[in-house]
Design a protein around this motif. Structure first.
Motif, PDB file in Angstrom:
ATOM      1  N   ALA A 176      42.747  40.725  42.379  1.00 19.69           N
ATOM      2  CA  ALA A 176      42.925  39.334  42.797  1.00 19.69           C
ATOM      3  C   ALA A 176      41.642  38.756  43.379  1.00 19.69           C
ATOM      4  O   ALA A 176      41.294  37.599  43.111  1.00 19.69           O
ATOM      5  CB  ALA A 176      44.061  39.236  43.817  1.00 19.69           C
ATOM      6  N   SER A 177      40.926  39.545  44.166  1.00 16.39           N
ATOM      7  CA  SER A 177      39.673  39.056  44.749  1.00 16.39           C
ATOM      8  C   SER A 177      38.623  38.816  43.670  1.00 16.39           C
ATOM      9  O   SER A 177      37.835  37.865  43.745  1.00 16.39           O
ATOM     10  CB  SER A 177      39.149  40.030  45.804  1.00 16.39           C
ATOM     11  OG  SER A 177      38.745  41.248  45.215  1.00 16.39           O
ATOM     12  N   ILE A 192      45.938  34.812  48.306  1.00 13.74           N
ATOM     13  CA  ILE A 192      46.769  35.972  47.955  1.00 13.74           C
ATOM     14  C   ILE A 192      45.971  37.261  48.123  1.00 13.74           C
ATOM     15  O   ILE A 192      46.467  38.259  48.674  1.00 13.74           O
ATOM     16  CB  ILE A 192      47.298  35.845  46.512  1.00 13.74           C
ATOM     17  CG1 ILE A 192      48.329  34.719  46.419  1.00 13.74           C
ATOM     18  CG2 ILE A 192      47.912  37.168  46.039  1.00 13.74           C
ATOM     19  CD1 ILE A 192      48.741  34.378  44.995  1.00 13.74           C
ATOM     20  N   ALA A 193      44.714  37.259  47.672  1.00 15.21           N
ATOM     21  CA  ALA A 193      43.869  38.452  47.786  1.00 15.21           C
ATOM     22  C   ALA A 193      43.646  38.833  49.247  1.00 15.21           C
ATOM     23  O   ALA A 193      43.715  40.016  49.611  1.00 15.21           O
ATOM     24  CB  ALA A 193      42.523  38.206  47.096  1.00 15.21           C
ATOM     25  N   ILE A 247      44.644  31.914  44.711  1.00 13.84           N
ATOM     26  CA  ILE A 247      44.468  33.335  44.389  1.00 13.84           C
ATOM     27  C   ILE A 247      43.641  34.023  45.468  1.00 13.84           C
ATOM     28  O   ILE A 247      43.906  35.174  45.837  1.00 13.84           O
ATOM     29  CB  ILE A 247      43.827  33.495  43.002  1.00 13.84           C
ATOM     30  CG1 ILE A 247      44.795  32.992  41.919  1.00 13.84           C
ATOM     31  CG2 ILE A 247      43.450  34.956  42.739  1.00 13.84           C
ATOM     32  CD1 ILE A 247      44.272  33.109  40.505  1.00 13.84           C
ATOM     33  N   ALA A 305      39.586  35.572  41.966  1.00 18.10           N
ATOM     34  CA  ALA A 305      39.260  34.442  42.836  1.00 18.10           C
ATOM     35  C   ALA A 305      37.756  34.167  42.825  1.00 18.10           C
ATOM     36  O   ALA A 305      37.328  33.000  42.822  1.00 18.10           O
ATOM     37  CB  ALA A 305      39.735  34.727  44.261  1.00 18.10           C
TER      38      ALA A 305
END
Length: 249
Positions: free
Chosen positions: A178-179, A135-136, A132, A182
């Motif tokens: 997303a961040s 992705i971020a 993740i 994560a």
């Protein structure tokens, strides 16, 4: 009379925004202070490749500063500094993004070294946190590149810039979400690895980490609220239309 009522309502709305924006900054600063305390009190401070296990500590510190605190503030720069000129806001927005990218690169370098320089080496990119997080970062980099060439130094026609704006906003918020996810997964992963079964006894370190996680979640929720509430929108200035479309309406 109607104009006066509208202006009063706008003033009250902006006052509400300023209060929440101040609360957001207090939460963010508290989050960074607690993260520093965790790093220096429980994780052994900071070092570089000579101590790879300690070098890891740059990762949660810089990612929290960059991909959570600064990312959230970059999203709100147009609303928080609403009376500044649009060109200045664009430069500030892009500059904060550039700073975040630099911090993320250093943080990724630190965690990579901390994995490959220890004996035995630790595998990379196997956990949900790392997936993740990757992705971020990819979303973030794509956002910065697309925003730079769409709005700061545009290379696409004005009509396409206007059509692209909602996507830019959406994927900016998606990358921030997303961040945040994560960061929460990374906190939990690190704490479980470090404390093991002791985590369930909720020692002082576990309490601090859980508080950091709650603050991250609260900070992110408030950023999303302030960024999506239509009542808190920045009132466009006459020059804004020119900058976005290339002509005055």
């Amino acid at each position: 009379m109607e104009s006066t009522s509208t202006n009063n309502q706008s003033g009250r709305t902006y006052a509400d925004f300023r209060v929440l924006y101040l609360v957001l900054q207090l939460i963010g600063c508290t989050l960074l202070i607690l993260m520093l305390c965790w790093v220096f009190v429980y994780l052994g401070g900071l070092s570089w490749s000579s101590q790879p296990r300690i070098q890891f500590n740059w990762h949660p510190l810089l990612m929290t500063l960059g991909m959570v605190y600064l990312y959230g503030n970059s999203i709100l720069v147009y609303r928080g500094l609403r009376y500044a000129r649009k060109r200045s806001l664009k430069i500030s927005h892009a500059s904060i993004f550039g700073t975040i990218m630099l911090l993320a690169i250093i943080a990724a370098w630190a965690v990579y070294d901390s994995h490959v320089l220890v004996d035995p080496p630790i595998p990379n990119l196997y956990s949900l946190h790392s997936w993740i997080g990757l992705i971020a970062i990819i979303l973030f980099i794509c956002q910065w590149i697309c925003g730079f060439f769409s709005f700061l130094y545009p290379i696409i026609p004005p009509q396409q810039r206007e059509q692209f704006m909602p996507y830019h906003v959406y994927f900016g918020l998606a990358g921030f979400g997303a961040s945040t996810a994560a960061a929460l997964l990374g906190l939990c992963e690190k704490t479980i690895f470090k404390l093991g079964g002791e985590y369930s006894q909720l020692p002082s370190e576990a309490v601090m980490v859980n508080m950091i996680g709650v603050l991250i979640l609260t900070f992110a929720a408030l950023v999303l609220y302030l960024a999506t509430n239509r009542h808190f929108r920045r009132i466009p200035l006459p020059e804004d239309t020119i900058l976005l479309t290339g002509h005055d309406e």
